[in-house]
Design a protein around this motif. Structure first.
Motif, PDB file in Angstrom:
ATOM      1  N   VAL A   1     104.674  60.709  27.522  1.00 30.25           N
ATOM      2  CA  VAL A   1     103.995  61.886  28.082  1.00 30.25           C
ATOM      3  C   VAL A   1     102.596  62.013  27.490  1.00 30.25           C
ATOM      4  O   VAL A   1     101.627  62.327  28.201  1.00 30.25           O
ATOM      5  CB  VAL A   1     104.816  63.159  27.826  1.00 30.25           C
ATOM      6  N   ALA A   2     102.465  61.741  26.192  1.00 34.69           N
ATOM      7  CA  ALA A   2     101.161  61.808  25.539  1.00 34.69           C
ATOM      8  C   ALA A   2     100.196  60.801  26.158  1.00 34.69           C
ATOM      9  O   ALA A   2      99.019  61.123  26.408  1.00 34.69           O
ATOM     10  CB  ALA A   2     101.300  61.540  24.044  1.00 34.69           C
ATOM     11  N   VAL A   3     100.671  59.586  26.402  1.00 37.28           N
ATOM     12  CA  VAL A   3      99.838  58.565  27.032  1.00 37.28           C
ATOM     13  C   VAL A   3      99.378  59.032  28.418  1.00 37.28           C
ATOM     14  O   VAL A   3      98.218  58.863  28.793  1.00 37.28           O
ATOM     15  CB  VAL A   3     100.601  57.230  27.155  1.00 37.28           C
ATOM     16  N   ASN A   4     100.298  59.625  29.170  1.00 35.98           N
ATOM     17  CA  ASN A   4      99.964  60.071  30.523  1.00 35.98           C
ATOM     18  C   ASN A   4      98.885  61.155  30.507  1.00 35.98           C
ATOM     19  O   ASN A   4      97.941  61.122  31.300  1.00 35.98           O
ATOM     20  CB  ASN A   4     101.217  60.569  31.235  1.00 35.98           C
ATOM     21  N   TYR A   5      99.050  62.130  29.611  1.00 29.83           N
ATOM     22  CA  TYR A   5      98.035  63.177  29.510  1.00 29.83           C
ATOM     23  C   TYR A   5      96.714  62.626  28.958  1.00 29.83           C
ATOM     24  O   TYR A   5      95.632  63.019  29.397  1.00 29.83           O
ATOM     25  CB  TYR A   5      98.528  64.320  28.619  1.00 29.83           C
ATOM     26  N   ALA A   6      96.809  61.718  27.983  1.00 32.88           N
ATOM     27  CA  ALA A   6      95.593  61.132  27.406  1.00 32.88           C
ATOM     28  C   ALA A   6      94.833  60.333  28.460  1.00 32.88           C
ATOM     29  O   ALA A   6      93.598  60.393  28.530  1.00 32.88           O
ATOM     30  CB  ALA A   6      95.955  60.238  26.216  1.00 32.88           C
ATOM     31  N   ASN A   7      95.561  59.589  29.296  1.00 35.67           N
ATOM     32  CA  ASN A   7      94.912  58.834  30.368  1.00 35.67           C
ATOM     33  C   ASN A   7      94.267  59.769  31.383  1.00 35.67           C
ATOM     34  O   ASN A   7      93.173  59.503  31.890  1.00 35.67           O
ATOM     35  CB  ASN A   7      95.932  57.934  31.083  1.00 35.67           C
ATOM     36  N   ASP A   8      94.986  60.857  31.696  1.00 37.24           N
ATOM     37  CA  ASP A   8      94.469  61.861  32.623  1.00 37.24           C
ATOM     38  C   ASP A   8      93.138  62.408  32.098  1.00 37.24           C
ATOM     39  O   ASP A   8      92.149  62.516  32.842  1.00 37.24           O
ATOM     40  CB  ASP A   8      95.491  62.979  32.777  1.00 37.24           C
ATOM     41  N   TYR A   9      93.123  62.743  30.815  1.00 33.78           N
ATOM     42  CA  TYR A   9      91.907  63.293  30.193  1.00 33.78           C
ATOM     43  C   TYR A   9      90.772  62.269  30.181  1.00 33.78           C
ATOM     44  O   TYR A   9      89.660  62.551  30.657  1.00 33.78           O
ATOM     45  CB  TYR A   9      92.225  63.723  28.755  1.00 33.78           C
ATOM     46  N   SER A  10      91.053  61.077  29.659  1.00 40.97           N
ATOM     47  CA  SER A  10      89.994  60.084  29.483  1.00 40.97           C
ATOM     48  C   SER A  10      89.452  59.572  30.813  1.00 40.97           C
ATOM     49  O   SER A  10      88.236  59.453  31.006  1.00 40.97           O
ATOM     50  CB  SER A  10      90.509  58.905  28.639  1.00 40.97           C
ATOM     51  N   ASP A  11      90.350  59.269  31.752  1.00 39.43           N
ATOM     52  CA  ASP A  11      89.900  58.812  33.072  1.00 39.43           C
ATOM     53  C   ASP A  11      89.170  59.939  33.808  1.00 39.43           C
ATOM     54  O   ASP A  11      88.206  59.692  34.543  1.00 39.43           O
ATOM     55  CB  ASP A  11      91.085  58.339  33.923  1.00 39.43           C
ATOM     56  N   GLY A  12      89.651  61.168  33.597  1.00 43.49           N
ATOM     57  CA  GLY A  12      89.042  62.309  34.276  1.00 43.49           C
ATOM     58  C   GLY A  12      87.611  62.547  33.856  1.00 43.49           C
ATOM     59  O   GLY A  12      86.732  62.769  34.692  1.00 43.49           O
ATOM     60  N   ILE A  13      87.343  62.505  32.558  1.00 39.53           N
ATOM     61  CA  ILE A  13      85.978  62.776  32.093  1.00 39.53           C
ATOM     62  C   ILE A  13      85.031  61.624  32.405  1.00 39.53           C
ATOM     63  O   ILE A  13      83.806  61.799  32.422  1.00 39.53           O
ATOM     64  CB  ILE A  13      85.935  63.091  30.582  1.00 39.53           C
ATOM     65  N   ARG A  14      85.599  60.423  32.664  1.00 36.48           N
ATOM     66  CA  ARG A  14      84.763  59.278  33.051  1.00 36.48           C
ATOM     67  C   ARG A  14      84.487  59.246  34.553  1.00 36.48           C
ATOM     68  O   ARG A  14      83.657  58.485  35.009  1.00 36.48           O
ATOM     69  CB  ARG A  14      85.444  57.962  32.645  1.00 36.48           C
ATOM     70  N   GLY A  15      85.261  60.036  35.298  1.00 35.76           N
ATOM     71  CA  GLY A  15      85.089  60.034  36.742  1.00 35.76           C
ATOM     72  C   GLY A  15      85.896  58.978  37.454  1.00 35.76           C
ATOM     73  O   GLY A  15      85.769  58.792  38.666  1.00 35.76           O
ATOM     74  N   THR A  16      86.781  58.281  36.705  1.00 41.11           N
ATOM     75  CA  THR A  16      87.592  57.225  37.303  1.00 41.11           C
ATOM     76  C   THR A  16      88.536  57.774  38.361  1.00 41.11           C
ATOM     77  O   THR A  16      88.876  57.080  39.323  1.00 41.11           O
ATOM     78  CB  THR A  16      88.407  56.511  36.203  1.00 41.11           C
ATOM     79  N   ASP A  17      88.986  59.024  38.187  1.00 38.10           N
ATOM     80  CA  ASP A  17      89.969  59.615  39.101  1.00 38.10           C
ATOM     81  C   ASP A  17      89.349  60.478  40.197  1.00 38.10           C
ATOM     82  O   ASP A  17      90.059  61.212  40.881  1.00 38.10           O
ATOM     83  CB  ASP A  17      90.968  60.481  38.297  1.00 38.10           C
ATOM     84  N   ASP A  18      88.050  60.383  40.371  1.00 37.10           N
ATOM     85  CA  ASP A  18      87.396  61.233  41.377  1.00 37.10           C
ATOM     86  C   ASP A  18      87.871  60.911  42.793  1.00 37.10           C
ATOM     87  O   ASP A  18      87.924  61.781  43.659  1.00 37.10           O
ATOM     88  CB  ASP A  18      85.869  61.072  41.295  1.00 37.10           C
ATOM     89  N   ASP A  19      88.214  59.650  43.030  1.00 31.19           N
ATOM     90  CA  ASP A  19      88.692  59.241  44.358  1.00 31.19           C
ATOM     91  C   ASP A  19      90.004  58.498  44.167  1.00 31.19           C
ATOM     92  O   ASP A  19      90.058  57.270  44.151  1.00 31.19           O
ATOM     93  CB  ASP A  19      87.653  58.340  45.043  1.00 31.19           C
TER      94      ASP A  19
END
Length: 295
Positions: A55-73
């Protein structure tokens, strides 16, 4: 503010078989040849560590990818930061809270087994954070599958066995081979995920192994990982009991996953493959463990 259902979605519960399976498999090996070797409260703590880290990995990925803009699309499931459902700070806190839960359970295991396990736990946390975190996340360099194989395969399975038996012997080799099988299927989940995301990851500069290998080779690699899991299961049977081959049922969902991947499916059509692969990993672990207990 994100709703409870969105936080649950952000935890990505469909990935939890990758955390449950190694603990089940490691406990199964600890049960051979005498089920009295199983220390249930340690197995339970190992499960807490594994689930909390996932769960920590999932939230950490969500945070890190989110602030980089990887998850914008994004094609796949909801991402809290990328969708704007939660602030980056809130998701980061959720990741750290999950790491803390894993740390407390791990501390108890280390105190009752061997203190050097604290070092192993610390390495696991660092690896989990820097998968997509930090200035040069290794997940962006094509090394994600390597680390998943090591930590959600070898370390998780062997560690679960060791904290219960506190010895190497036959169980050590069997748990190592089991770790290879579980690790291969955990990698297959990530490969299917990254295969789906090749178009958006390329644009975002996220050079996953799938991006580096290309679409065609990645599809073949998925099949290779299923074969590795099969060979590893046979190896566990040879080292312990052939009853472990009850786990061959994993080939049913895994085979369906292979057929979908080899069919050329893209985008949302690959999402069910993650579920099938997770089910395959769970079947491998649970049914092999049933066989080991039956012996």
């Amino acid at each position: 503010m994100a709703t409870p259902s969105q936080w649950i979605a952000g935890a990505r519960l469909r990935t939890l078989p990758a955390a449950i399976s190694p603990v089940v498999a490691g406990t199964g090996v600890a049960a051979y040849p005498d089920a009295a070797g199983v220390v249930w409260w340690k197995a339970a703590l190992a499960m807490v560590v594994s689930l909390a880290l996932q769960v920590a990995v999932n939230y950490a990925n969500d945070y890190s990818d989110g602030i980089r803009g990887t998850d914008d699309d994004r094609v796949g499931p909801l991402r809290l930061v990328g969708s704007g459902a939660a602030t980056p700070a809130a998701v980061k806190r959720a990741a750290f809270l999950s790491f803390a839960v894993a740390g407390v359970a791990g501390l108890v295991l280390a105190a009752t087994t061997a203190w050097w396990l604290l070092l192993v736990g610390a390495v696991c946390v660092v690896a989990a954070w820097y998968y997509t975190g930090g200035k040069k996340p290794y997940g962006y360099l094509g090394l994600g599958e390597v680390m998943v194989f090591i930590f959600f395969g070898l370390v998780a399975v062997v560690g679960t066995t060791y904290v219960q038996t506190e010895t190497w012997g036959t169980t050590g080799w069997a748990s190592l081979v089991a770790g290879c099988g579980i690790g291969a299927l955990a990698c297959a989940i990530l490969v299917a995920n990254n295969l789906r995301d090749i178009p958006t990851d390329e644009v975002a500069g996220k050079m996953t192994l799938a991006v580096r290998l290309g679409d065609r080779t990645t599809r073949s690699f998925y099949g290779v990982l299923v074969v590795v899991a099969l060979v590893a299961l046979i190896g566990v049977g040879a080292l312990t009991t052939w009853w472990a081959l009850l786990g061959l049922v994993f080939l049913v969902p895994a085979g369906r996953g292979v057929l979908t991947v080899r069919s050329g499916a893209t985008g949302p059509r690959l999402i069910p493959v993650l579920q099938k692969t997770g089910l395959a990993e769970l079947a491998w672990a649970v049914l092999a463990t049933v066989g080991l207990f039956a012996a």
